[in-house]
Write an enzyme that holds these catalytic residues in place. Structure first.
Site, PDB file in Angstrom:
ATOM      1  CG  ASN A  32      -1.759   1.241   1.340  1.00  0.00           C
ATOM      2  OD1 ASN A  32      -1.811   2.043   0.404  1.00  0.00           O
ATOM      3  ND2 ASN A  32      -2.421   1.430   2.483  1.00  0.00           N
ATOM      4  CD1 TRP A  33       3.642   1.364  -3.130  1.00  0.00           C
ATOM      5  CD2 TRP A  33       3.365   2.694  -4.918  1.00  0.00           C
ATOM      6  NE1 TRP A  33       4.386   0.845  -4.166  1.00  0.00           N
ATOM      7  CE2 TRP A  33       4.226   1.644  -5.269  1.00  0.00           C
ATOM      8  CE3 TRP A  33       3.044   3.645  -5.874  1.00  0.00           C
ATOM      9  CZ2 TRP A  33       4.782   1.535  -6.543  1.00  0.00           C
ATOM     10  CZ3 TRP A  33       3.584   3.538  -7.147  1.00  0.00           C
ATOM     11  CH2 TRP A  33       4.450   2.494  -7.471  1.00  0.00           C
ATOM     12  CE  LYS A  34      -0.255   3.371   4.769  1.00  0.00           C
ATOM     13  NZ  LYS A  34      -0.208   3.520   6.215  1.00  0.00           N
ATOM     14  CG  HIS A  86      -5.957   2.134   5.134  1.00  0.00           C
ATOM     15  ND1 HIS A  86      -5.509   3.075   6.027  1.00  0.00           N
ATOM     16  CD2 HIS A  86      -4.944   1.248   4.974  1.00  0.00           C
ATOM     17  CE1 HIS A  86      -4.267   2.751   6.394  1.00  0.00           C
ATOM     18  NE2 HIS A  86      -3.907   1.647   5.773  1.00  0.00           N
ATOM     19  CD  GLU A 120      -2.997   5.726   6.612  1.00  0.00           C
ATOM     20  OE1 GLU A 120      -2.975   5.707   5.371  1.00  0.00           O
ATOM     21  OE2 GLU A 120      -2.085   5.234   7.308  1.00  0.00           O
ATOM     22  CD  GLU A 177      -3.495  -2.108   7.388  1.00  0.00           C
ATOM     23  OE1 GLU A 177      -2.504  -2.498   6.765  1.00  0.00           O
ATOM     24  OE2 GLU A 177      -3.985  -0.974   7.251  1.00  0.00           O
ATOM     25  N   GLY A 237       2.538   2.797  10.687  1.00  0.00           N
ATOM     26  CA  GLY A 237       3.491   3.883  10.483  1.00  0.00           C
ATOM     27  C   GLY A 237       4.218   4.298  11.753  1.00  0.00           C
ATOM     28  CB  SER A 287       5.356  -1.400  11.858  1.00  0.00           C
ATOM     29  OG  SER A 287       4.932  -0.074  12.118  1.00  0.00           O
ATOM     30  N   GLY A 329       2.836  -0.989   4.256  1.00  0.00           N
ATOM     31  CA  GLY A 329       2.882   0.434   3.915  1.00  0.00           C
ATOM     32  C   GLY A 329       4.305   0.882   3.629  1.00  0.00           C
ATOM     33  N   GLY A 330       4.911   1.579   4.575  1.00  0.00           N
ATOM     34  CA  GLY A 330       6.233   2.197   4.400  1.00  0.00           C
ATOM     35  C   GLY A 330       7.281   1.294   3.756  1.00  0.00           C
TER      36      GLY A 330
HETATM   37  P1  13P Z   1       2.983   0.752   7.641  1.00  0.00           P
HETATM   38  O1  13P Z   1       3.465  -0.545   7.081  1.00  0.00           O
HETATM   39  O2  13P Z   1       3.701   1.944   7.095  1.00  0.00           O
HETATM   40  O3  13P Z   1       2.907   0.727   9.139  1.00  0.00           O
HETATM   41  O4  13P Z   1       1.463   0.918   7.123  1.00  0.00           O
HETATM   42  C1  13P Z   1       0.578  -0.111   7.289  1.00  0.00           C
HETATM   43  C2  13P Z   1      -0.633   0.171   6.491  1.00  0.00           C
HETATM   44  O5  13P Z   1      -1.399   1.049   6.815  1.00  0.00           O
HETATM   45  C3  13P Z   1      -0.859  -0.642   5.285  1.00  0.00           C
HETATM   46  O6  13P Z   1      -2.133  -0.430   4.773  1.00  0.00           O
END
Ligand code: 13P
Length: 265
Positions: A9-11, A99, A101, A171, A177, A217, A238-239
């Site tokens: 997930n690049w966001k 998600h 967010e 999640e 993050g 994470s 994510g990251g």
């Molecule tokens: P991180 O891996 O950056 O913690 O993000 C997780 C996430 O929200 C994946 O959708």
């Protein structure tokens, strides 16, 4: 046998040029890691503007492209939105729904997620439904109730077959993050709880089929342990997915674990 799904997930990251070089790089790195795409599903969920370029690069290479959101309506006066028909038309295989967010910053509700889930299935797009508690909910020991409420709300009106084809990503908001991963025991405890809720809603067969990911994470140093757990069938990253090399290493978490036995609690 549940086939693992590792999804990036690049966001809201990367410009067009970065996306193109990432796509090419990922194909190379997956080859270098000797990843067998028959044993693990891989998807990269990107901002809408990058989808066309990645579809071309990943064509016939076995890596799926996903969106990070969509509207539930077929078309209409919804300025700024993208419809499931548009994603299907482009050959998009996955869509992230609900998600944290989007729930936090855009007020997305379980009711909307249910409509989006239904629309995604109607358009043959595999939804990745995100659920998870906040830190205060965990501290108040409300995490199981929270996740059960989210699942019950999001699966409202969804039939058994569509439920089985829905990927559920656990999640915990406090692990996103933050560098703070849930322990593999905490993650598996919730994954197994999620499977039991699916069993309550749809029966044992569906519960055994449903793919449950962990997200929060995830990195190359913790993926193998997470994936060795009985009820964790994949990861939403994510990251650490922003680097093609690290993401390829995450996809190649541990060949021995791929295809592990089904276990329902
Ligand atoms: P991180 O891996 O950056 O913690 O993000 C997780 C996430 O929200 C994946 O959708």
């Amino acid at each position: 046998m549940r086939k693992p799904l590792i999804a990036a997930n690049w966001k809201m990251n990367k410009l067009v040029e970065d996306a193109t070089s990432y796509g090419e790089d990922l194909i190379e790195k997956l080859k270098a890691e000797n990843v067998d795409l028959k044993k693990v599903d891989v998807a990269v969920c990107v901002p809408f503007i990058h989808m066309a370029a990645l579809k071309v690069i990943f064509l016939l290479r076995g890596v799926g492209v996903g969106a990070q959101n969509m509207h539930f309506a077929e078309s209409g006066a919804y300025t700024g939105e993208i419809s499931p028909a548009m994603l299907q038309d482009m050959g998009i295989e996955y869509v992230i729904i609900g998600h944290s967010e989007r729930r936090m910053y855009f007020g997305e509700t379980d009711e909307e997620c249910a409509k989006k889930l239904k629309a995604a299935h109607a358009h043959k797009i595999r939804p990745i439904l995100c659920v998870g508690e906040s830190l205060s909910q965990r501290e108040a020991k409300e995490h199981f109730d929270t996740v059960r409420r989210q699942l019950t709300g999001c699966f409202e009106g969804i039939g058994r077959e569509d439920a089985a084809g829905t990927v559920i990503a656990y999640e915990p908001v406090w692990a996103i993050g933050t560098g703070k991963t849930a322990t593999s025991q905490q993650a598996n405890e919730m994954a197994s709880f999620i499977r039991s809720v699916v069993e309550d809603l749809y029966g044992t067969d569906t519960a055994e089929q449903v793919i449950i990911q962990y997200g929060g994470s995830v990195k190359k140093s913790n993926i193998a342990e997470l994936m060795s757990m009985s009820d964790i069938d994949g990861a939403l990253v994510g990251g650490a997915s922003l680097d093609a090399g690290e993401f390829a290493q995450i996809v190649n978490f541990d060949p021995d674990v791929v295809g592990k036995e089904q276990k329902v609690r």
